[in-house]
Design a protein around this motif. Structure first.
Motif, PDB file in Angstrom:
ATOM      1  N   LYS A   5       0.844  -1.191   0.000  1.00 46.23           N
ATOM      2  CA  LYS A   5       0.000   0.000   0.000  1.00 46.23           C
ATOM      3  C   LYS A   5       0.881   1.243   0.000  1.00 46.23           C
ATOM      4  O   LYS A   5       1.915   1.277   0.672  1.00 46.23           O
ATOM      5  N   ILE A   6       0.473   2.230  -0.791  1.00 43.33           N
ATOM      6  CA  ILE A   6       1.220   3.486  -0.911  1.00 43.33           C
ATOM      7  C   ILE A   6       0.246   4.636  -0.646  1.00 43.33           C
ATOM      8  O   ILE A   6      -0.783   4.759  -1.320  1.00 43.33           O
ATOM      9  N   PHE A   7       0.582   5.461   0.324  1.00 42.23           N
ATOM     10  CA  PHE A   7      -0.282   6.570   0.732  1.00 42.23           C
ATOM     11  C   PHE A   7       0.366   7.881   0.311  1.00 42.23           C
ATOM     12  O   PHE A   7       1.482   8.197   0.740  1.00 42.23           O
ATOM     13  N   CYS A   8      -0.332   8.647  -0.537  1.00 41.47           N
ATOM     14  CA  CYS A   8       0.276   9.815  -1.194  1.00 41.47           C
ATOM     15  C   CYS A   8      -0.370  11.124  -0.753  1.00 41.47           C
ATOM     16  O   CYS A   8      -1.562  11.175  -0.437  1.00 41.47           O
ATOM     17  N   ASP A   9       0.422  12.169  -0.787  1.00 41.04           N
ATOM     18  CA  ASP A   9      -0.094  13.513  -0.555  1.00 41.04           C
ATOM     19  C   ASP A   9       0.792  14.507  -1.290  1.00 41.04           C
ATOM     20  O   ASP A   9       1.866  14.153  -1.787  1.00 41.04           O
ATOM     21  N   GLU A  10       0.348  15.742  -1.349  1.00 40.36           N
ATOM     22  CA  GLU A  10       1.042  16.757  -2.135  1.00 40.36           C
ATOM     23  C   GLU A  10       0.921  18.113  -1.456  1.00 40.36           C
ATOM     24  O   GLU A  10      -0.038  18.373  -0.728  1.00 40.36           O
ATOM     25  N   SER A  11       1.922  18.958  -1.682  1.00 41.37           N
ATOM     26  CA  SER A  11       1.934  20.290  -1.099  1.00 41.37           C
ATOM     27  C   SER A  11       2.407  21.286  -2.146  1.00 41.37           C
ATOM     28  O   SER A  11       3.351  21.005  -2.891  1.00 41.37           O
ATOM     29  N   VAL A  21       8.193  26.154  -4.390  1.00 37.03           N
ATOM     30  CA  VAL A  21       8.484  24.722  -4.521  1.00 37.03           C
ATOM     31  C   VAL A  21       7.180  23.953  -4.647  1.00 37.03           C
ATOM     32  O   VAL A  21       6.097  24.466  -4.317  1.00 37.03           O
ATOM     33  N   MET A  22       7.287  22.723  -5.126  1.00 37.99           N
ATOM     34  CA  MET A  22       6.183  21.769  -5.104  1.00 37.99           C
ATOM     35  C   MET A  22       6.724  20.482  -4.495  1.00 37.99           C
ATOM     36  O   MET A  22       7.849  20.084  -4.804  1.00 37.99           O
ATOM     37  N   VAL A  23       5.960  19.846  -3.622  1.00 38.59           N
ATOM     38  CA  VAL A  23       6.415  18.612  -2.984  1.00 38.59           C
ATOM     39  C   VAL A  23       5.346  17.543  -3.117  1.00 38.59           C
ATOM     40  O   VAL A  23       4.178  17.762  -2.781  1.00 38.59           O
ATOM     41  N   LEU A  24       5.753  16.385  -3.629  1.00 42.95           N
ATOM     42  CA  LEU A  24       4.901  15.201  -3.672  1.00 42.95           C
ATOM     43  C   LEU A  24       5.544  14.158  -2.768  1.00 42.95           C
ATOM     44  O   LEU A  24       6.767  13.991  -2.774  1.00 42.95           O
ATOM     45  N   GLY A  25       4.738  13.441  -1.999  1.00 48.84           N
ATOM     46  CA  GLY A  25       5.301  12.463  -1.083  1.00 48.84           C
ATOM     47  C   GLY A  25       4.469  11.211  -1.002  1.00 48.84           C
ATOM     48  O   GLY A  25       3.281  11.197  -1.338  1.00 48.84           O
ATOM     49  N   ALA A  26       5.103  10.119  -0.539  1.00 50.73           N
ATOM     50  CA  ALA A  26       4.402   8.843  -0.431  1.00 50.73           C
ATOM     51  C   ALA A  26       5.021   7.983   0.662  1.00 50.73           C
ATOM     52  O   ALA A  26       6.248   7.927   0.803  1.00 50.73           O
ATOM     53  N   ARG A  81       8.805   2.855   4.203  1.00 47.26           N
ATOM     54  CA  ARG A  81       9.614   3.726   3.359  1.00 47.26           C
ATOM     55  C   ARG A  81       8.839   4.998   3.035  1.00 47.26           C
ATOM     56  O   ARG A  81       7.615   4.983   2.908  1.00 47.26           O
ATOM     57  N   PHE A  82       9.588   6.082   2.886  1.00 45.40           N
ATOM     58  CA  PHE A  82       8.993   7.367   2.511  1.00 45.40           C
ATOM     59  C   PHE A  82       9.845   7.990   1.424  1.00 45.40           C
ATOM     60  O   PHE A  82      11.078   7.911   1.455  1.00 45.40           O
ATOM     61  N   LYS A  83       9.180   8.610   0.461  1.00 45.04           N
ATOM     62  CA  LYS A  83       9.917   9.371  -0.548  1.00 45.04           C
ATOM     63  C   LYS A  83       9.214  10.688  -0.814  1.00 45.04           C
ATOM     64  O   LYS A  83       7.982  10.752  -0.891  1.00 45.04           O
ATOM     65  N   ALA A  84      10.013  11.733  -0.949  1.00 43.57           N
ATOM     66  CA  ALA A  84       9.489  13.047  -1.315  1.00 43.57           C
ATOM     67  C   ALA A  84      10.206  13.530  -2.566  1.00 43.57           C
ATOM     68  O   ALA A  84      11.428  13.405  -2.679  1.00 43.57           O
ATOM     69  N   THR A  85       9.442  14.061  -3.505  1.00 40.97           N
ATOM     70  CA  THR A  85       9.998  14.736  -4.675  1.00 40.97           C
ATOM     71  C   THR A  85       9.781  16.231  -4.496  1.00 40.97           C
ATOM     72  O   THR A  85       8.641  16.680  -4.340  1.00 40.97           O
ATOM     73  N   VAL A  86      10.867  16.979  -4.484  1.00 38.20           N
ATOM     74  CA  VAL A  86      10.812  18.428  -4.291  1.00 38.20           C
ATOM     75  C   VAL A  86      11.138  19.107  -5.617  1.00 38.20           C
ATOM     76  O   VAL A  86      12.240  18.955  -6.144  1.00 38.20           O
ATOM     77  N   VAL A  87      10.191  19.831  -6.150  1.00 36.70           N
ATOM     78  CA  VAL A  87      10.417  20.615  -7.366  1.00 36.70           C
ATOM     79  C   VAL A  87      10.832  22.014  -6.939  1.00 36.70           C
ATOM     80  O   VAL A  87      10.062  22.742  -6.309  1.00 36.70           O
ATOM     81  N   LEU A 169      -2.549   7.251   7.493  1.00 35.45           N
ATOM     82  CA  LEU A 169      -1.228   7.319   6.868  1.00 35.45           C
ATOM     83  C   LEU A 169      -1.127   8.442   5.846  1.00 35.45           C
ATOM     84  O   LEU A 169      -0.032   8.941   5.573  1.00 35.45           O
ATOM     85  N   ILE A 170      -2.230   8.882   5.289  1.00 36.34           N
ATOM     86  CA  ILE A 170      -2.190  10.090   4.455  1.00 36.34           C
ATOM     87  C   ILE A 170      -1.975  11.309   5.340  1.00 36.34           C
ATOM     88  O   ILE A 170      -1.250  12.245   4.979  1.00 36.34           O
ATOM     89  N   GLN A 171      -2.561  11.304   6.533  1.00 35.86           N
ATOM     90  CA  GLN A 171      -2.339  12.403   7.461  1.00 35.86           C
ATOM     91  C   GLN A 171      -0.870  12.457   7.887  1.00 35.86           C
ATOM     92  O   GLN A 171      -0.278  13.540   7.986  1.00 35.86           O
ATOM     93  N   LEU A 172      -0.278  11.289   8.136  1.00 43.69           N
ATOM     94  CA  LEU A 172       1.143  11.261   8.489  1.00 43.69           C
ATOM     95  C   LEU A 172       1.994  11.747   7.319  1.00 43.69           C
ATOM     96  O   LEU A 172       2.955  12.500   7.509  1.00 43.69           O
ATOM     97  N   CYS A 173       1.618  11.354   6.103  1.00 45.81           N
ATOM     98  CA  CYS A 173       2.326  11.820   4.910  1.00 45.81           C
ATOM     99  C   CYS A 173       2.225  13.336   4.790  1.00 45.81           C
ATOM    100  O   CYS A 173       3.187  13.997   4.413  1.00 45.81           O
ATOM    101  N   ASP A 174       1.078  13.892   5.127  1.00 40.83           N
ATOM    102  CA  ASP A 174       0.890  15.345   5.081  1.00 40.83           C
ATOM    103  C   ASP A 174       1.891  16.041   6.012  1.00 40.83           C
ATOM    104  O   ASP A 174       2.477  17.077   5.649  1.00 40.83           O
ATOM    105  N   LEU A 175       2.109  15.484   7.186  1.00 39.82           N
ATOM    106  CA  LEU A 175       3.071  16.083   8.112  1.00 39.82           C
ATOM    107  C   LEU A 175       4.488  16.030   7.547  1.00 39.82           C
ATOM    108  O   LEU A 175       5.245  16.996   7.642  1.00 39.82           O
ATOM    109  N   LEU A 176       4.835  14.902   6.929  1.00 37.04           N
ATOM    110  CA  LEU A 176       6.195  14.726   6.422  1.00 37.04           C
ATOM    111  C   LEU A 176       6.480  15.639   5.233  1.00 37.04           C
ATOM    112  O   LEU A 176       7.524  16.291   5.178  1.00 37.04           O
ATOM    113  N   ILE A 177       5.560  15.703   4.274  1.00 43.45           N
ATOM    114  CA  ILE A 177       5.810  16.570   3.120  1.00 43.45           C
ATOM    115  C   ILE A 177       5.703  18.036   3.524  1.00 43.45           C
ATOM    116  O   ILE A 177       6.371  18.895   2.938  1.00 43.45           O
ATOM    117  N   GLY A 178       4.887  18.313   4.556  1.00 44.25           N
ATOM    118  CA  GLY A 178       4.828  19.676   5.066  1.00 44.25           C
ATOM    119  C   GLY A 178       6.173  20.105   5.620  1.00 44.25           C
ATOM    120  O   GLY A 178       6.638  21.219   5.378  1.00 44.25           O
TER     121      GLY A 178
END
Length: 234
Positions: A5-11, A21-26, A81-87, A169-178
């Motif tokens: 399972k992969i839980f995604c969010d974006e900022s 910047v733009m940040v996508l995370g999972a 695992r967590f990954k963030a893409t920072v534009v 886990l999407i809420q946790l992803c929101d904190l991390l990409i934030g």
């Protein structure tokens, strides 16, 4: 076949939102691990008597012990695992020249970069996206198509739109990409004490800063920083 399972969010993902910047995370883990993580997060919320949705934009200094425990939970588990893409420098994006004139094309390209390292042949992937607007169903189909066509492997990919308040886990992803976005933004004053406390604690646990790219082989908390090309007209 293993189910992941992969839980995604974006900022700051909109084209003209004023952010530089733009940040996508999972967050990525097995289906069984996701069940145990969700139970643990709910237990932590109960322990800290916290009922609202977890959101970076609503960090509260009085809830620091909960945020600390959530960081510890994620960083201490090698199976998550967590990954963030920072534009970076989003304002210089030239979609006409590089993305067939479409910010949406660029968005899906960046999401592919964010998720591709999680994909392995022969597995089943269930991807959860936060409900953002009425285009959610179209976004879900498009992302699924991009991921399946982006590799020659035999993989099964399904995407689901969910409400973030229902998805721990999407809420946790929101904190991390934030946190990643906050550290990488140069267009704002970093005046929030609780946000800086969160960022600095996460950096201390990881052993590296959030405004640097990690090596490609870093798996537990990977940060990919993308620098757009400037227009040839400049």
């Amino acid at each position: 076949m293993t189910t992941y399972k992969i839980f995604c969010d974006e900022s700051c993902h909109l084209e003209h939102d004023g952010a530089d910047v733009m940040v996508l995370g999972a967050i990525h883990c097995t289906a069984d691990k996701a069940v145990s993580l969700i139970k643990h997060i709910k237990w932590l919320r109960h322990q800290h008597n916290y009922k609202p949705e977890l959101k970076w934009s609503k960090l509260n200094k009085h809830q620091w012990p909960l945020y600390r425990d959530l960081v510890d939970l994620l960083v201490s588990d090698p199976d998550v695992r967590f990954k963030a893409t920072v534009v970076l420098n989003k304002n210089i994006l030239d979609h006409q020249q590089y993305n067939a004139g479409s910010h949406s094309n660029f968005y899906y390209k960046m999401f592919y970069y964010t998720l591709r390292d999680f994909l392995k042949e022969g597995n089943d992937y269930r991807i959860y996206l936060d409900y953002m607007d009425t285009l959610g169903a179209e976004k879900s189909r498009k992302l699924c198509d991009v991921l399946q066509k982006g590799t020659s492997w035999q993989i099964k990919v399904n995407t689901t739109i969910v409400q973030s308040y229902e998805a721990q886990l999407i809420q946790l992803c929101d904190l991390l990409i934030g946190a990643v976005a906050y550290r990488n933004r140069d267009d704002i004053e970093h005046a929030s004490a609780i946000k800086m406390q969160f960022v600095e604690y996460l950096e201390a646990k990881l052993g590296y800063a959030l405004n640097y790219g990690t090596p490609p082989w870093e798996q537990q908390f990977n940060i990919f920083r993308f620098q757009p090309r400037r227009s040839n007209a400049e």
